[in-house]
Every structure is written in structure tokens, then in C-alpha cells.
Design a protein around this motif. Sequence first.
Motif, PDB file in Angstrom:
ATOM      1  N   MET A   1     127.435   7.067  24.617  1.00 18.64           N
ATOM      2  CA  MET A   1     126.589   7.360  23.962  1.00 18.64           C
ATOM      3  C   MET A   1     125.828   7.559  22.425  1.00 18.64           C
ATOM      4  O   MET A   1     126.845   7.837  22.149  1.00 18.64           O
ATOM      5  CB  MET A   1     125.844   8.625  24.236  1.00 18.64           C
ATOM      6  N   ILE A   2     124.758   6.530  22.114  1.00 17.59           N
ATOM      7  CA  ILE A   2     124.818   6.556  20.290  1.00 17.59           C
ATOM      8  C   ILE A   2     124.260   7.803  20.335  1.00 17.59           C
ATOM      9  O   ILE A   2     122.854   8.058  20.403  1.00 17.59           O
ATOM     10  CB  ILE A   2     123.834   5.312  20.174  1.00 17.59           C
ATOM     11  N   LEU A   3     124.509   8.272  19.352  1.00 12.43           N
ATOM     12  CA  LEU A   3     123.959   9.786  18.247  1.00 12.43           C
ATOM     13  C   LEU A   3     123.182   9.240  16.859  1.00 12.43           C
ATOM     14  O   LEU A   3     124.065   9.171  16.260  1.00 12.43           O
ATOM     15  CB  LEU A   3     124.778  11.104  18.322  1.00 12.43           C
ATOM     16  N   CYS A   4     122.597   9.778  17.080  1.00 12.00           N
ATOM     17  CA  CYS A   4     121.060   9.993  16.161  1.00 12.00           C
ATOM     18  C   CYS A   4     120.272  10.750  15.727  1.00 12.00           C
ATOM     19  O   CYS A   4     119.949  11.531  15.927  1.00 12.00           O
ATOM     20  CB  CYS A   4     119.740   8.387  16.595  1.00 12.00           C
ATOM     21  N   ALA A   5     120.931  11.316  14.269  1.00  9.73           N
ATOM     22  CA  ALA A   5     120.902  12.313  13.209  1.00  9.73           C
ATOM     23  C   ALA A   5     120.496  12.050  12.491  1.00  9.73           C
ATOM     24  O   ALA A   5     120.792  11.416  11.258  1.00  9.73           O
ATOM     25  CB  ALA A   5     122.423  12.778  12.498  1.00  9.73           C
ATOM     26  N   GLY A   6     119.267  12.396  12.559  1.00  6.26           N
ATOM     27  CA  GLY A   6     118.433  12.727  11.409  1.00  6.26           C
ATOM     28  C   GLY A   6     116.508  13.139  11.667  1.00  6.26           C
ATOM     29  O   GLY A   6     116.314  13.579  12.564  1.00  6.26           O
ATOM     30  N   GLU A   7     115.800  13.381  10.581  1.00  2.00           N
ATOM     31  CA  GLU A   7     114.537  13.238  10.586  1.00  2.00           C
ATOM     32  C   GLU A   7     113.822  12.554  11.270  1.00  2.00           C
ATOM     33  O   GLU A   7     113.477  11.316  11.860  1.00  2.00           O
ATOM     34  CB  GLU A   7     113.868  12.990   9.103  1.00  2.00           C
ATOM     35  N   SER A   8     112.601  14.044  12.054  1.00  2.00           N
ATOM     36  CA  SER A   8     111.521  13.077  12.542  1.00  2.00           C
ATOM     37  C   SER A   8     110.383  13.680  11.700  1.00  2.00           C
ATOM     38  O   SER A   8     110.966  15.130  11.928  1.00  2.00           O
ATOM     39  CB  SER A   8     111.492  13.972  14.302  1.00  2.00           C
ATOM     40  N   LEU A   9     109.338  13.436  12.025  1.00  2.00           N
ATOM     41  CA  LEU A   9     107.972  13.697  11.147  1.00  2.00           C
ATOM     42  C   LEU A   9     106.527  13.592  11.514  1.00  2.00           C
ATOM     43  O   LEU A   9     106.892  12.180  12.852  1.00  2.00           O
ATOM     44  CB  LEU A   9     108.059  13.048   9.391  1.00  2.00           C
ATOM     45  N   ILE A  10     105.416  13.341  11.868  1.00  2.00           N
ATOM     46  CA  ILE A  10     104.643  13.150  11.806  1.00  2.00           C
ATOM     47  C   ILE A  10     103.506  12.069  10.912  1.00  2.00           C
ATOM     48  O   ILE A  10     103.781  12.741   9.578  1.00  2.00           O
ATOM     49  CB  ILE A  10     103.014  14.304  12.264  1.00  2.00           C
ATOM     50  N   ASP A  11     103.584  10.738  11.068  1.00  6.12           N
ATOM     51  CA  ASP A  11     102.897  10.215   9.861  1.00  6.12           C
ATOM     52  C   ASP A  11     101.497  10.002  10.559  1.00  6.12           C
ATOM     53  O   ASP A  11     101.058   9.941  11.316  1.00  6.12           O
ATOM     54  CB  ASP A  11     103.529   8.744  10.732  1.00  6.12           C
ATOM     55  N   MET A  12     101.122  10.067   9.490  1.00 10.94           N
ATOM     56  CA  MET A  12      99.889  10.964   9.353  1.00 10.94           C
ATOM     57  C   MET A  12      99.302   8.949   8.874  1.00 10.94           C
ATOM     58  O   MET A  12      99.339   8.565   7.631  1.00 10.94           O
ATOM     59  CB  MET A  12      98.875  11.815   8.248  1.00 10.94           C
ATOM     60  N   VAL A  13      98.802   8.416  10.072  1.00 11.39           N
ATOM     61  CA  VAL A  13      98.337   6.811   9.971  1.00 11.39           C
ATOM     62  C   VAL A  13      96.715   6.860   9.287  1.00 11.39           C
ATOM     63  O   VAL A  13      95.804   7.323  10.110  1.00 11.39           O
ATOM     64  CB  VAL A  13      98.277   6.181  10.350  1.00 11.39           C
TER      65      VAL A  13
END
Length: 303
Positions: A1-13
Motif C-alpha cells: 500500500m502506498i501512503l500519501c502524506a501531505g496537504e488536503s484543502l479546498i480550492d476555491m475555483v
Amino acid sequence: MILCAGESLIDMVPEDGSFRPLAGGSVYNTAIALGRLGESVSYLWPISRDAFGDMLLRPLAEAGVDTDLCPRTDRLTTLALVTLTGGEARYSFYDEGSAGRMLAPKDIPTLPDAIDALFAGGISLVPDPCGAAIESLITREGGRLPVMLDPNIRPFFIPDAEAYRARLARLIARSDIVKLSGDDLEWLYPDLPLEDAARRVLAQGPRLVLQTGGAAGARAHWAGDPVAAPAIRTTVADTIGAGDTFNAGVLASLRRQGVLTKAGLATITPDQIAAALTLGARAAAITVSRPGANPPWAHEMPA
């Protein structure tokens, strides 16, 4: 399994004179793209209990991404205000005291045995305490797990360029694969041609340095002669999530070829590198053909 570690956010497009909220974030997009491509993937980042947090969790669940390592918090979700110029995305971040920003080294959990590769990067590497937290994860796990790093450098988000360059130098030395855009390479080595800058990064220790250039395609620098793959022709809606999807395609290809391991990357061949670049380019071409960070599902990929 690949672990992705880092940001999530909301793009206001921007949309019809206002802004539409879309789930995003560099590492988050890569996790979604990996899940949609059918890869086994886990995600590590704090998720707010606010309404935006629920918006972030939904696509992760739909893509089959494991979120057991994501702590929930009452801190607010990071917002990124997006402006588009000629289809190119530019960002302004609202991040002070946010859910992800306050991730600390002590919050990094023991990883499950199922984790066998690590991907990290984005703006999560810049501010503390979250930057120190991700660095501590790579420092702790990079000796046994293959690590792919994509700094996705946003100069306007970096208050102390000298300190950030020092952090990147430490992280690059511990990474097996480093992906850098032309803009990233220019920021790191403004006085060098891009090819020389990429080789300078390679000399710091990675097995592969992937140099991307949008329509110019991608090149891999490694122990042998550079390997290139052209960009896939398509009508561009915008470039949001393109590099993140490319990363997922590369990782998916390397795993399917059985070389996403320390030993595999040490003996990788030009054909295996070319296959990884090609899958990354094909996946990214679908993402840029539609608005926002909307990576392809496995059934949408060309055979």
C-alpha cells in the motif's frame, strides 16, 4: 500500500463570476488519483470536522483511499483561492492555524505493516509544525520504504527561503524519486539550465529525478542516459492537479512493474522508466482536459 502524506484543502475555483469549492491539495490529489487508478493507497493528514472536511472525505472514500490514519480535528480546513491566467492556476492560501498546518511530529503514528511506499510533498513541507512532521516521517521511514517527493514549490508561500532550501536538501537526500517542474528547478537553481539543475538534484542521492514541463513532456534523470516521454496532446481546460496525477501514474506504473521497492529502483531499466513516464503523462492528459483536479478512473485510461 502506498501512503500519501501531505496537504488536503479546498480550492476555491472561479466560476461564472464567483468561486466554486472543490476538494484539492497536491498530496490529496495524488492519493485520489492512485485510488481511481485502482492502486492500494492510504492517506495521512488531519481532516477538519467542518463542512469542508466532509467534502474532502467523500472523494477519498469514493476512490477507495484508506483514511484510518487521518485524525479528525475542530481546526478549520485550509482554503486556496485559485485564479486562472491563460489556463494556468495561481493560488492564495488561507492556512493560519488550520487543521493540517498544526500537525506536529508527535502526531505521526506508527505505520501499518501494509504500507510499503511513501509519497509526500506540496505546501505541507513548508510551514511548521506540519513541515517538521512530514520531515520526521520521511526521516523515520525513508531507510526502509521507497520515498517519492514532489515539493511543488510555491514561492509566495515560503516565508524563509533559506530554511526551506535546507529542509528540501535534507528531504531530497532521503528520497528515492524526486519530481520537479521547470519552475521548481528554476527556484532551486536559478543560475543553472534546467538539465544541469536536475542533475544537481540527482547528485544529492535520489535514484530518479523526474523533470516535468507541461507540453514539453517529462524527462527522467538517473544513473544512465536521460529517458524522455512526450506530453499527450489534448484540449486543456486548466492545469489544476496535472502534476499530482502524473505522480500517481508514475507510482502506479512502477508498482505494476514490480520496481517500487528499494531494490527495484536500484536496478531499474530505461524501458521501465519510460513506461512510468508514459502512464503518468496519459493520466495527466485526462486531468487537464477537464476543469479542476479531476483525475481519471482506471476505465478511462487508454489500453
